[in-house]
Motif scaffolding. Sequence first.
Motif, short mmCIF file in Angstrom:
data_model
loop_
_atom_site.label_atom_id
_atom_site.label_comp_id
_atom_site.label_asym_id
_atom_site.label_seq_id
_atom_site.Cartn_x
_atom_site.Cartn_y
_atom_site.Cartn_z
N TRP B 224 7.42 -7.66 -1.54
CA TRP B 224 6.53 -7.05 -0.54
C TRP B 224 6.67 -5.53 -0.54
O TRP B 224 5.68 -4.79 -0.48
N MET B 225 7.92 -5.03 -0.66
CA MET B 225 8.15 -3.58 -0.66
C MET B 225 7.50 -2.92 -1.88
O MET B 225 6.97 -1.81 -1.80
N LEU B 226 7.55 -3.62 -3.03
CA LEU B 226 6.92 -3.08 -4.23
C LEU B 226 5.41 -2.96 -4.04
O LEU B 226 4.80 -1.94 -4.37
N LEU B 227 4.83 -4.02 -3.48
CA LEU B 227 3.38 -4.00 -3.26
C LEU B 227 2.98 -2.94 -2.24
O LEU B 227 1.94 -2.31 -2.34
N ARG B 228 3.86 -2.73 -1.26
CA ARG B 228 3.57 -1.70 -0.25
C ARG B 228 3.54 -0.32 -0.90
O ARG B 228 2.71 0.52 -0.58
N GLN B 229 4.49 -0.10 -1.84
CA GLN B 229 4.47 1.20 -2.54
C GLN B 229 3.14 1.40 -3.26
O GLN B 229 2.56 2.48 -3.24
N ARG B 230 2.67 0.32 -3.91
CA ARG B 230 1.40 0.46 -4.61
C ARG B 230 0.28 0.79 -3.63
O ARG B 230 -0.53 1.68 -3.85
N GLN B 231 0.28 0.04 -2.52
CA GLN B 231 -0.74 0.23 -1.49
C GLN B 231 -0.77 1.69 -1.01
O GLN B 231 -1.82 2.28 -0.84
N GLU B 232 0.45 2.20 -0.85
CA GLU B 232 0.56 3.58 -0.32
C GLU B 232 0.50 4.61 -1.45
O GLU B 232 0.77 5.80 -1.22
N LYS B 233 0.20 4.15 -2.63
CA LYS B 233 0.05 5.03 -3.80
C LYS B 233 1.24 5.96 -3.98
O LYS B 233 1.11 7.19 -4.10
#
Lengths: 334, 361
Positions: B224-233
């Motif tokens: 989830w943290m990895l995907l959040r980084q992507r989301q937040e660019k």
Amino acid sequence: MQSERIIMAHGSGGRLSQRLVAEVFQQAFANPYLDQMNDAAVLPPAQGQPALTTDSFVVSPLFFRGGDIGKLAVCGTVNDLAVTGAAPKYLTAGFVLEEGLLINDLNRIVQSMAATAETAGVTLVAGDTKVVERGSADKLFINTTGLGFIPEGTQLNPLQVKAGDKIIVSGTLGDHGIAIVSEREGLSFSTPVSSDCAPLNHFIQGFLMPGVKCMRDPTRGGLATTLNEIALQAKVGMLISEEHIPLLPAVSGACGMLGFDPLYLANEGKVIAIVAPEIEARVLALMRRHPLGRQASAIGTVTSYEPGLVLLETVIGAKRILSMLEGEHLPRIC
Amino acid sequence: MSIKGKAEELLAGIRQLSGEPFKIMEVCGSHTVAIAKSGIRELLPESVQLVSGPGCPVCVTDNSDIDRFLSLAQTPGVIVATFGDMLRVPGSKTSLQAVRAEGADVRVVYSTLDALEISRQNPDKEVVFLGVGFETTIPTVAVSVEIAEREHLSNYSILSMHKLVPPVLELLVTDPEVGLDGFINPGHVCSVLGTAPFEFIAGKYQKPSVVAGFEALDILEAIWMLLRQRQEKRAAVEIQYSRVVKPEGSPKAAEYISRYFEPVDAVWRGIGRVPQSGLRLKAQYRLFDAEMKFDLPKPKSVNTPGCLCGEILKGRRHPFNCRLFGKACTPLQPVGPCMVSSEGSCAAYYRYSQRRGMSAV
């Protein structure tokens, strides 16, 4: 005994052999059948269907927290009889002694066997001793054979197991395996784990009732292997809930550290019972009343999904295969 | 809340952030096992893919290294001390287990301290510890050299086949065929090294990475943290496993590594030579270096035809793609190293999901 250690002459059949038998074995096991001192024990006629089993014990070390090879040799055979529904009655024991074994150790082990046999209510009616040269055996090997009788009306058979039946385990898993590994490797954990080694026959009699369809003691290969064996024989599937599998925190901790999976570790005082759904609650309650079943838990259900396939629902709700033990590198533990 | 409840919450978060395909490599073998054992893959949305990396030290030990320690084990007067996992590893022709059955003195130990004890008890024998492992276990090997030096245990030596994680990660992050979007960094390695050696993943290559623990919930949270980084660019090295890993790591343990060892190029099984990814004892400790002590042959390494371990270790292929998997190659009769160690990708897949389509159940 004059000499402290076993020497080859103890196996010669001569005077030293006789003394060993008299002072160590007869002294511990004395009973009318053994005292016949015949080539074979002649037993009284009995009621019920005879059940016969044999097992050899090569555990190293000989003594461990919660037991020793002698206690294990009695429990192992008594439990194999008990899970077939038989009342264990008689035992025979064969000892292979390595030259150099401390007679004191042998004595302790034999005393422990006698005490365990008494707890289990079985009589040791025949025995044999051989001595082998140093290096030909690892201190002491014991074989026990057990004879029991299945009362009329009791019928346990994996073929009776069918979808919807419930799977119950009588307590925490992996205790014996971890106790032995810790002892062998000199590992110390903050909470030491004791082997669960115990005779199960009286405990089992306490909950055996119509509707109990199949029982096994999950020794070598542990819960996972035993469930797979039953599933294959009964041609059923199983769904086990990881969340409900009882484990001591110290055992989970040790497994994490050593890379073992507790579901594959040996148990020596646990029973898996597969029962009809309508008696699940009663069996559980009866188990929990006995000191050997305080942590009994219903861990799963027999399914009609793919015969022979045991699935585990993990704590996060995913399903995966719970396979048989496959060439694991584990020390000898029974 | 129950574990299942927490898992469901994290999975909902992951589903919300999924979308475009996202390929994550779990670098460490313990993560591979935890993922297979808990069945995480089955619960993830299809667009989130987990591939297993080269993080099992046994699996990445090259055939030629295995052949060298096998020849060492067959040398009269030598006791080889090793972690149990190495016993069944197949070399070009044989294994430790097989040479032990033929009379070689091979002892399974649980720590280097056990190996030192064997040295003390066998002063007339040479005791060689097989140094196989990453930054997590290397400090304990360094400590054993320190003790051996202090006690003048001249019959103790180590064969260093140690490997370093960051150099091989740099190779993988740049491999276009692998095409990774994010990394689950090894929790135990980072507990020693800290996060600094992994900063390049974010800094130089703009990829997110998260240091994760080994429970199923840890791994879900890391995803989830990895995907959040992507989301937040953005791309950073984040720590999910904060109960164990500090950003600075364990400077003392890391210092032990650099005091006793120096980096060298190393051959990773299936991956090949990776610059500065191995370790050898520094010159002043060569008394304890089995390479120096023994005249070790340099046998030619023979890789097994058909074995995909190399491709699997790089995350390019899946164990199910290997035609040997589950047939010619099983944990009982392993062909490739990924099937030997319980942390190997193939062994984990074999044990926990022998068939494809398990998620259909």
